[in-house]
Design an enzyme around this catalytic site. Structure first.
Site, PDB file in Angstrom:
ATOM      1  N   PRO A   2      -0.593  -0.392   0.928  1.00 30.58           N
ATOM      2  CG  PRO A   2      -1.779  -1.849  -0.401  1.00 30.58           C
ATOM      3  CD  PRO A   2      -1.006  -1.789   0.856  1.00 30.58           C
ATOM      4  CD  GLU A   3      -0.358   4.698   4.341  1.00 30.10           C
ATOM      5  OE1 GLU A   3      -0.776   5.815   4.646  1.00 30.10           O
ATOM      6  OE2 GLU A   3       0.787   4.309   4.635  1.00 30.10           O
TER       7      GLU A   3
END
Length: 258
Positions: A2-3
């Site tokens: 997850p960015e």
DNA sequence: TGCCATGTTAATGC
DNA sequence: TGCATTAACATGGC
């Protein structure tokens, strides 16, 4: 995994369920997931759900916040199915359960008094000018600088490669030697890229899912990440994979020159 | 089987 | 101070 776009998608999915609700109880199922005493969270009302770079914040009525780092494989699931990788469970007043699942256990939840820490500005909240100045102040490879959360927060390996491709900058280019117009353009490309990724609810490369357990679709728009050997969408030259800052790095050797 | 992986941090050395 | 390197964390997939 997850960015920024994935964290933003999770936050948007969580907000309508969690904001304004009171935490009834919290339980942890892994030693590493938190060093807090879960009963200290009980009774607190979540007044806001916010994103901070690639992290999620549950802002509490006490003024403190629960800082959620998703690590590589963390997921926040609203009313999800309890499973073997469920590391924490928050129950809310009036029904509803938030699960934190995390295969690799690099993620964590912890109460913080003050948000921010050593994080740099959000890419959406900084001007191109300011971004360019911060970047050129460093003396390192541009990819390494973008991955450093103290320069700007929210970029990880995937979006760094994609942004550098769009801006036609070699990942090993020295930050100090970047011309200012190139640095400004990079900021513009980052903002556009992140907006497009958010619109498609993030990239699901292996196991990222949002708060409803749904996958994103931005991975179908990736131009270089994970595309080694495939033709560059701009010029047809095969995409090359190298290692920069100990991370797999994908770029077009023709479009992205030092 | 061995190596690789979207992330972060600490320790160490220059 | 700033930068680079390495290790560590825990697990699944190829």
């Amino acid at each position: 995994m997850p960015e920024l776009p994935e964290a933003e998608t999770i936050v948007r999915g969580l907000r309508p369920h969690v904001e304004g609700r009171r935490i009834v109880s919290a339980e942890f199922y892994a030693r590493r997931v938190s060093s807090d005493a879960p009963q200290e969270w009980a009774g607190r009302q979540v007044i806001a759900v916010r994103r901070q770079g690639k992290q999620v914040l549950l802002c509490l009525d006490s003024g403190a916040s629960i800082l959620i780092k998703l690590g590589m494989t963390g997921a926040l699931l609203w009313n999800g199915q309890f499973g073997p990788y469920t590391r924490a469970r928050l129950e809310f007043e009036g029904g509803g359960v938030l699960l934190f699942d995390d295969i690799r256990q690099f993620g964590s939840l912890r109460l913080v008094e003050e948000a921010g820490g050593k994080l740099g500005p959000d890419p959406f909240e900084i001007t191109a000018e300011d971004f360019a100045a911060r970047l050129r102040r460093r003396n390192t490879q541009v990819k390494r600088a973008l991955l450093d959360q103290s320069l700007v927060r929210g970029l990880g390996n995937i979006y760094t490669d994609e942004a550098l491709f769009r801006a036609q900058i070699h990942p090993r280019a020295r930050t100090r030697r970047l011309r200012i117009d190139r640095a400004r353009r990079l900021h513009g490309e980052i903002v556009k890229l992140l907006e497009e990724a958010i619109a498609l609810r993030g990239s699901s490369i292996s196991d990222y899912v949002d708060a409803q357990g749904e996958r994103g679709t931005f991975q179908t728009r990736h131009q270089v990440y994970g595309k080694a050997g495939q033709p560059c969408p701009r010029c047809g030259t095969p995409i090359t994979r190298i290692v920069v800052a100990q991370r797999g790095t994908h770029y077009c050797p023709r479009c992205q020159r030092i």
